[in-house]
Enzyme design. Structure first.
Site, PDB file in Angstrom:
ATOM      1  N   GLY A  47     -42.529  19.875 -33.865  1.00 14.38           N
ATOM      2  CA  GLY A  47     -43.142  19.698 -32.563  1.00 14.38           C
ATOM      3  C   GLY A  47     -42.180  20.132 -31.478  1.00 14.38           C
ATOM      4  O   GLY A  47     -40.967  20.222 -31.705  1.00 14.38           O
ATOM      5  N   GLN A  52     -38.416  19.994 -23.255  1.00 15.58           N
ATOM      6  CA  GLN A  52     -37.353  20.391 -24.180  1.00 15.58           C
ATOM      7  C   GLN A  52     -36.911  21.835 -23.997  1.00 15.58           C
ATOM      8  O   GLN A  52     -35.882  22.245 -24.532  1.00 15.58           O
ATOM      9  CB  GLN A  52     -37.796  20.193 -25.632  1.00 15.58           C
ATOM     10  CG  GLN A  52     -37.974  18.736 -25.999  1.00 15.58           C
ATOM     11  CD  GLN A  52     -38.315  18.606 -27.461  1.00 15.58           C
ATOM     12  OE1 GLN A  52     -39.453  18.799 -27.851  1.00 15.58           O
ATOM     13  NE2 GLN A  52     -37.327  18.300 -28.279  1.00 15.58           N
ATOM     14  N   CYS A  89     -35.417  14.893 -33.782  1.00 14.11           N
ATOM     15  CA  CYS A  89     -35.859  15.546 -32.552  1.00 14.11           C
ATOM     16  C   CYS A  89     -34.940  16.729 -32.279  1.00 14.11           C
ATOM     17  O   CYS A  89     -33.722  16.605 -32.412  1.00 14.11           O
ATOM     18  CB  CYS A  89     -35.778  14.547 -31.395  1.00 14.11           C
ATOM     19  SG  CYS A  89     -36.254  15.237 -29.802  1.00 14.11           S
ATOM     20  N   LEU A  90     -35.526  17.866 -31.888  1.00 17.39           N
ATOM     21  CA  LEU A  90     -34.700  19.043 -31.602  1.00 17.39           C
ATOM     22  C   LEU A  90     -33.719  18.792 -30.458  1.00 17.39           C
ATOM     23  O   LEU A  90     -32.708  19.464 -30.358  1.00 17.39           O
ATOM     24  CB  LEU A  90     -35.588  20.252 -31.267  1.00 17.39           C
ATOM     25  CG  LEU A  90     -36.412  20.842 -32.423  1.00 17.39           C
ATOM     26  CD1 LEU A  90     -37.291  21.969 -31.916  1.00 17.39           C
ATOM     27  CD2 LEU A  90     -35.522  21.321 -33.551  1.00 17.39           C
ATOM     28  N   HIS A 131     -44.614  11.057 -30.703  1.00 20.93           N
ATOM     29  CA  HIS A 131     -43.271  11.538 -30.345  1.00 20.93           C
ATOM     30  C   HIS A 131     -43.354  12.571 -29.211  1.00 20.93           C
ATOM     31  O   HIS A 131     -42.612  12.498 -28.230  1.00 20.93           O
ATOM     32  CB  HIS A 131     -42.602  12.150 -31.591  1.00 20.93           C
ATOM     33  CG  HIS A 131     -41.224  12.676 -31.357  1.00 20.93           C
ATOM     34  ND1 HIS A 131     -40.096  12.089 -31.893  1.00 20.93           N
ATOM     35  CD2 HIS A 131     -40.768  13.732 -30.629  1.00 20.93           C
ATOM     36  CE1 HIS A 131     -39.017  12.761 -31.502  1.00 20.93           C
ATOM     37  NE2 HIS A 131     -39.402  13.771 -30.738  1.00 20.93           N
ATOM     38  N   GLU A 132     -44.292  13.513 -29.340  1.00 20.49           N
ATOM     39  CA  GLU A 132     -44.413  14.570 -28.321  1.00 20.49           C
ATOM     40  C   GLU A 132     -44.971  14.012 -27.005  1.00 20.49           C
ATOM     41  O   GLU A 132     -44.531  14.407 -25.927  1.00 20.49           O
ATOM     42  CB  GLU A 132     -45.276  15.726 -28.831  1.00 20.49           C
ATOM     43  CG  GLU A 132     -44.721  16.461 -30.045  1.00 20.49           C
ATOM     44  CD  GLU A 132     -43.249  16.826 -29.946  1.00 20.49           C
ATOM     45  OE1 GLU A 132     -42.771  17.190 -28.848  1.00 20.49           O
ATOM     46  OE2 GLU A 132     -42.547  16.733 -30.970  1.00 20.49           O
ATOM     47  N   HIS A 135     -42.251  12.514 -25.047  1.00 20.37           N
ATOM     48  CA  HIS A 135     -41.444  13.499 -24.307  1.00 20.37           C
ATOM     49  C   HIS A 135     -42.028  13.763 -22.920  1.00 20.37           C
ATOM     50  O   HIS A 135     -41.299  13.943 -21.954  1.00 20.37           O
ATOM     51  CB  HIS A 135     -41.392  14.834 -25.056  1.00 20.37           C
ATOM     52  CG  HIS A 135     -40.277  14.936 -26.048  1.00 20.37           C
ATOM     53  ND1 HIS A 135     -38.950  14.844 -25.681  1.00 20.37           N
ATOM     54  CD2 HIS A 135     -40.276  15.140 -27.388  1.00 20.37           C
ATOM     55  CE1 HIS A 135     -38.190  14.977 -26.776  1.00 20.37           C
ATOM     56  NE2 HIS A 135     -38.968  15.153 -27.826  1.00 20.37           N
TER      57      HIS A 135
HETATM   58 CO    CO Z   1     -38.472  15.356 -29.773  1.00 27.55          CO
END
Ligand code: CO
Length: 165
Positions: A47, A52, A89-90, A131-132, A135
């Site tokens: 995702g 991000q 998470c990235l 999760h997204e 963000h």
């Molecule tokens: Co993330």
């Protein structure tokens, strides 16, 4: 849009910034989504959310079981149950931890044409959507950790960001 947007990692302040709703469903949005997809696959993510890559916009993508979901202005409208699972998470490379999420959710979102749909998701997909969506509300993985683990990760990330500057 052939630009290269580096993935923003904690403590980049853009990850906490308020995001704006998307109201223009134009061609530019389409190429932006393609660019997000490219970046997500390139970085082996499941995702990716606008903040991000430095855009404070309510847009996120999720890839699960060979299906790509584009979530524009997403809102979780119903959730039930709870389940613990490992998340990464990235924006926190190399960091993983157990996070409690609803087992099932219903999420309302628009696609790149502005068409609204409601998705029902459970398990991993529900987790990814939550999760997204987090963000887009400035909530990060570490906010779901215990205070002790959160502090440990914070210190680690701050140290790393000082070293790479
Ligand atoms: Co993330």
């Amino acid at each position: 849009m052939a630009k290269d947007y580096p993935i923003r990692t904690y403590p980049d302040p853009v990850l906490r910034k308020e995001t704006s709703e998307i109201t223009d469903f134009n061609e530019e949005l389409g190429s932006f989504v393609s660019e997000m997809q490219r970046l997500m696959f390139e970085n082996d993510g499941v995702g990716l959310a606008g903040p991000q890559i430095g855009f404070s916009l309510k847009i996120a993508i999720v890839y699960y079981e060979e299906r790509l979901y584009t979530l524009i202005n997403p809102v979780i409208i119903e959730s039930s149950g709870e389940e613990y699972g490992e998340e990464g998470c990235l924006s926190f490379p190399g960091i993983y931890g157990r996070v409690k999420r609803p087992e099932k959710i219903r999420i309302k979102a628009q696609d790149i044409n502005g068409t609204e749909s409601i998705f029902e998701a459970e398990g991993f997909l529900a987790r990814a959507f939550c999760h997204e969506t987090d963000h887009l509300n400035g909530i990060l993985l570490i906010d779901h950790f215990s205070p002790m683990k959160k502090n440990m990760v914070k210190r680690k990330m701050l140290k790393k960001s000082r070293e790479t500057q």
